[in-house]
Scaffold this motif. Sequence first.
Motif, PDB file in Angstrom:
ATOM      1  N   THR A  56       0.848  -1.193   0.000  1.00  0.00           N
ATOM      2  CA  THR A  56       0.000   0.000   0.000  1.00  0.00           C
ATOM      3  C   THR A  56       0.881   1.240   0.000  1.00  0.00           C
ATOM      4  O   THR A  56       1.879   1.285   0.717  1.00  0.00           O
ATOM      5  CB  THR A  56      -0.906   0.028   1.248  1.00  0.00           C
ATOM      6  N   THR A  84      -0.540  -2.745  -6.559  1.00  0.00           N
ATOM      7  CA  THR A  84      -0.405  -1.962  -5.334  1.00  0.00           C
ATOM      8  C   THR A  84      -1.668  -1.125  -5.109  1.00  0.00           C
ATOM      9  O   THR A  84      -2.237  -0.570  -6.048  1.00  0.00           O
ATOM     10  CB  THR A  84       0.808  -1.019  -5.424  1.00  0.00           C
ATOM     11  N   LEU A  85      -2.091  -1.046  -3.862  1.00  0.00           N
ATOM     12  CA  LEU A  85      -3.223  -0.203  -3.503  1.00  0.00           C
ATOM     13  C   LEU A  85      -2.701   1.195  -3.180  1.00  0.00           C
ATOM     14  O   LEU A  85      -1.929   1.385  -2.238  1.00  0.00           O
ATOM     15  CB  LEU A  85      -3.962  -0.771  -2.290  1.00  0.00           C
ATOM     16  N   ASP A 138     -10.906  -3.391  -0.559  1.00  0.00           N
ATOM     17  CA  ASP A 138      -9.752  -2.530  -0.306  1.00  0.00           C
ATOM     18  C   ASP A 138      -9.913  -1.769   1.002  1.00  0.00           C
ATOM     19  O   ASP A 138      -8.950  -1.593   1.756  1.00  0.00           O
ATOM     20  CB  ASP A 138      -9.556  -1.548  -1.464  1.00  0.00           C
ATOM     21  N   MET A 142      -7.556  -2.007   4.576  1.00  0.00           N
ATOM     22  CA  MET A 142      -6.942  -0.854   5.223  1.00  0.00           C
ATOM     23  C   MET A 142      -7.369  -0.674   6.680  1.00  0.00           C
ATOM     24  O   MET A 142      -7.012   0.314   7.325  1.00  0.00           O
ATOM     25  CB  MET A 142      -7.286   0.418   4.445  1.00  0.00           C
TER      26      MET A 142
END
Length: 288
Positions: A56, A84-85, A138, A142
């Motif tokens: 991330t 990738t976030l 997502d 997180m």
Amino acid sequence: MRIGWIGLGNMGVPMVRNIAKSGLLIQAYNRTPKDLDLNGAELATGLSTAVHKKDTVVIMVSDAAAVNDVLYHQGAIDNLTKGTLIVNMSTIGVDETQTLADDLRSRGFRFMDAPVLGSTKPAADATLTVVAGGERADFEEMTALFDAVSKAAFHIGPVGKGAAMKLLVNTFLGLSVQALGECITFGRHSALSPDLVLDVLETSAVWSPMLAGKRQKVISEDYSAQFALRHLTKDLGLAIRQGDLTGAAMPAATRTHETYTAALNAGYGDHDMIAIIQYLQSLSEADR
């Protein structure tokens, strides 16, 4: 989770410290070199190092121009792994958010907009509120990071909805600070001291956490920035632009933005948003 962080300003530093305190692995970078104690987080000397092989990457900078600078002009996307976030916690426009998301997705990256509500003290106390737009999966990915910096995190909807909610809240904030400034100014010109005005307001239905948080700064005329006037001016402009795009009538916000813009042009931009009191007082003195 391996986290790369871009942006170590007044908000970014305490947020990174709280993330490191929670035990997450984070490497942080700032475009302007700084010697900082990040509570165990690693301070990257280069942007490529900060984002390389990260799961991330979080961006917390001042505006859309700064977001584009770190991603495209300084080349962050050239050092990111596909998939990738990328989480933008900066406050930018809804249209800017959607354009950014479309481009990053076309390059093989995931994207979420997750701006925060709150200024430097909530950032230090880990009591911000996160308003996120993006995929639910997502958002859930997180959770640990959001828990480290906030008292609450909301999944508002798809990409752009977090930005919309942030601008909505900051529009209310701008109107409220303008109202506070006008009332303090009215009180002074009616021989009512700011502390007396605030004492009475505190017993009324209009009292709010924002007024409580700014009370001592108003009384002591402390205009050092917690949330700079220039940032709130920018956010009001973004909100009005979104209102124009969607057909939402915003006459009060428009007039308020005009006042903030005038205060910005008069040199109050780097002061706290409550410096609108100073600006209104200067207008009142000029009109006498």
